[in-house]
Design an enzyme around this catalytic site. Sequence first.
Site, PDB file in Angstrom:
ATOM      1  N   GLU B  60     -21.157  11.785 -12.384  1.00 32.27           N
ATOM      2  CA  GLU B  60     -20.055  11.443 -11.479  1.00 32.27           C
ATOM      3  C   GLU B  60     -19.407  12.654 -10.809  1.00 32.27           C
ATOM      4  O   GLU B  60     -18.917  12.552  -9.693  1.00 32.27           O
ATOM      5  CB  GLU B  60     -19.001  10.601 -12.208  1.00 32.27           C
ATOM      6  CG  GLU B  60     -19.376   9.129 -12.381  1.00 32.27           C
ATOM      7  CD  GLU B  60     -20.390   8.873 -13.486  1.00 32.27           C
ATOM      8  OE1 GLU B  60     -20.717   9.809 -14.240  1.00 32.27           O
ATOM      9  OE2 GLU B  60     -20.866   7.726 -13.609  1.00 32.27           O
ATOM     10  N   HIS B 129     -15.322  -0.171 -20.928  1.00 28.10           N
ATOM     11  CA  HIS B 129     -15.877  -0.603 -19.639  1.00 28.10           C
ATOM     12  C   HIS B 129     -15.032  -1.660 -18.943  1.00 28.10           C
ATOM     13  O   HIS B 129     -15.515  -2.326 -18.031  1.00 28.10           O
ATOM     14  CB  HIS B 129     -17.278  -1.180 -19.854  1.00 28.10           C
ATOM     15  CG  HIS B 129     -18.360  -0.150 -19.854  1.00 28.10           C
ATOM     16  ND1 HIS B 129     -18.350   0.917 -20.704  1.00 28.10           N
ATOM     17  CD2 HIS B 129     -19.484  -0.017 -19.103  1.00 28.10           C
ATOM     18  CE1 HIS B 129     -19.443   1.649 -20.488  1.00 28.10           C
ATOM     19  NE2 HIS B 129     -20.136   1.110 -19.516  1.00 28.10           N
TER      20      HIS B 129
END
Lengths: 321, 323
Positions: B60, B129
């Site tokens: 990322e 998540h």
Amino acid sequence: MKKKDHLELYRQMVLIRRVEERAAELYQEGKIGGFLHLYIGQEAVSTGIVSARIPEDRVITAYRDHGVAINCGISAKQVLAELLGKETGISKGRGGSMHMASVENNYWGGHAIVGAHLPIASGMALGDQYLGNKGVTICMFGDGATNIGFFHEGVNLSKVWNLPVLWICENNQYGMGTAVDRASAVEEIHMKAEGYGIPHSRLDDGMDVMKVRAKVAEALDFIRAGNGPYFLEIMTYRFEGHSMGDPQRYRDKEEVTQWEKTDPIGIYHRYLVDEKIASKADLDKIEAAVETETQEAVEFAESSPDPAMDTLFDFVYAEGN
Amino acid sequence: MAEITMRQAISDALWEEMEKDERVFIMGQEVGVWGGTYAVTKGFYDHFGEKRVRDTPIAESAIVGGGIGAALAGLRPVTEIMTINFAFVAMDYIVNEAPKMHTMFGGQMRVPLVIRTAGGGGRQLGATHSQTPDAIFAHFPGLKVVSPGTPADAKGLLKAAIRDDNPVLFIEHAAMYQVRGEVPEGDYTVPIGVSKVQREGSDVTVVSYCRGLQLSMQAAQQLEAEGISAEVVDLRSLRPLDMGPVIESFKKTNRAVVVEEGWPSYGVGSEVVTRLYEEAFDYADAPIKRVAQKEVPLPYNQALEQSALPQVADVVAAVKEVM
């Protein structure tokens, strides 16, 4: 290289040194706030690197950025005014020591989070590749930056996409006060590039501006030929502490004294005289001119206005499209 | 007006902007060959090619950091972080690099970057998540944070984000891609930083955004059957935050409930309530209530997870408390 080009490089190296010596004094006088990371001892590295670039080549570096700023064309006035937080500084007093950039001169800063500018460098190179520009992004960073995750993500991406990036590790042998062998699993930092299939080498003599320039020129040619990234480690030494007020308990005086014998300005001075490229009188003249320029820059910075209080909210968001 | 899904609206916005401007490109995990984790970029790779639809490593910092660099170099990247939970590993770029550059270098640099991501819980993905950490990102000046609740706003706001010269975090909801709604024909944008009254009412102001908007609209319908008229204000952008329509509505109804999916502590609701008290204290006829997620890491078990997430019934109950 022509004589005038040599004299210009000599001028830049002396100017970086004088500006930083004056900056150290101004810091002691309390006129400069925050951190002040001096480049003294490493001048041959950035001077050699920047002298080898074409204008299309972007330069981006870490927080020890005053030298690179001067090499890239930011004036002593703009550097010192920025250090004093003035409106006339290169970043209008918003950036300070660690955040100097000049987009006009294709110099992209001045980044203070260790290693964070490496993925950004890959992104800039992607931009040039995408737009079909011929520039290479030259990304400089210290030895300490090669141990953080950003380094690996940025370097990996450059190879995956074959981006025109020249990675240059300025190995001054300490990340703050921690020696390379106490922080990095491999001491030969350029070997890390091996893990990413990127060609690499180490220049042992980073105190010699001509050697730096030659090596960088070679690497830039290699990248410009479409070969993708290259990784160069340049050995150098930081004569001063990490920042002002560093007691330097991590190294002994003897080590510093030994390195000071390899002062990059002294080496270049001897080279120019010995090779009869310039006379001692030529170089004396440059030193005197730099002295005056630095003095004028200090006066300019001190007499410049602070940013107006009503500009506090300027540049938070860019206007228009 | 055509009725399309949220997924289609976002996809259309990207497609149209890429057709319009060669500088716009997409980079992220699985955006290309795969067609996007949530199928938003399905068909893009074949049409635009690998130069403009770029699959990245699972890294990322490289995605957002690389996007910043490309933006500085003159492109208009749309980066994608698969879920907002992974944005934490690119945190430095989202909050400490992109939003600072224009200011810190005295206006020399611009970062026209979009970071698209999906947040939210309710899909049994476990604690790491399923988060809604929008407020964290909205904390930072220099960044714009947008989170649409309808397909029409999603399309218009995404187009505005791509055309904006500032970094914009565009937060979608992972459980809302099938939500349908009417979308205007042709090219249009929705301005960033402008709240909107999505439903008019006179008795109470319900302030929300994204998935919370859906809950609020459903709650408003139920309340209407019970004779309570709720006005629903959709923030749409969390930074800049437009309190204008919220305050106007509150001055009319004198009662308010703020609905969000994230945790209440230091959250969007806390911000809205504070500003209401600061700017319209005298208009309050009852304490303002917050509806939000229970303060636990979200569990996997479906019933437990749902019990921790705000529900329509919670909004209805909160409204009744302030009446």
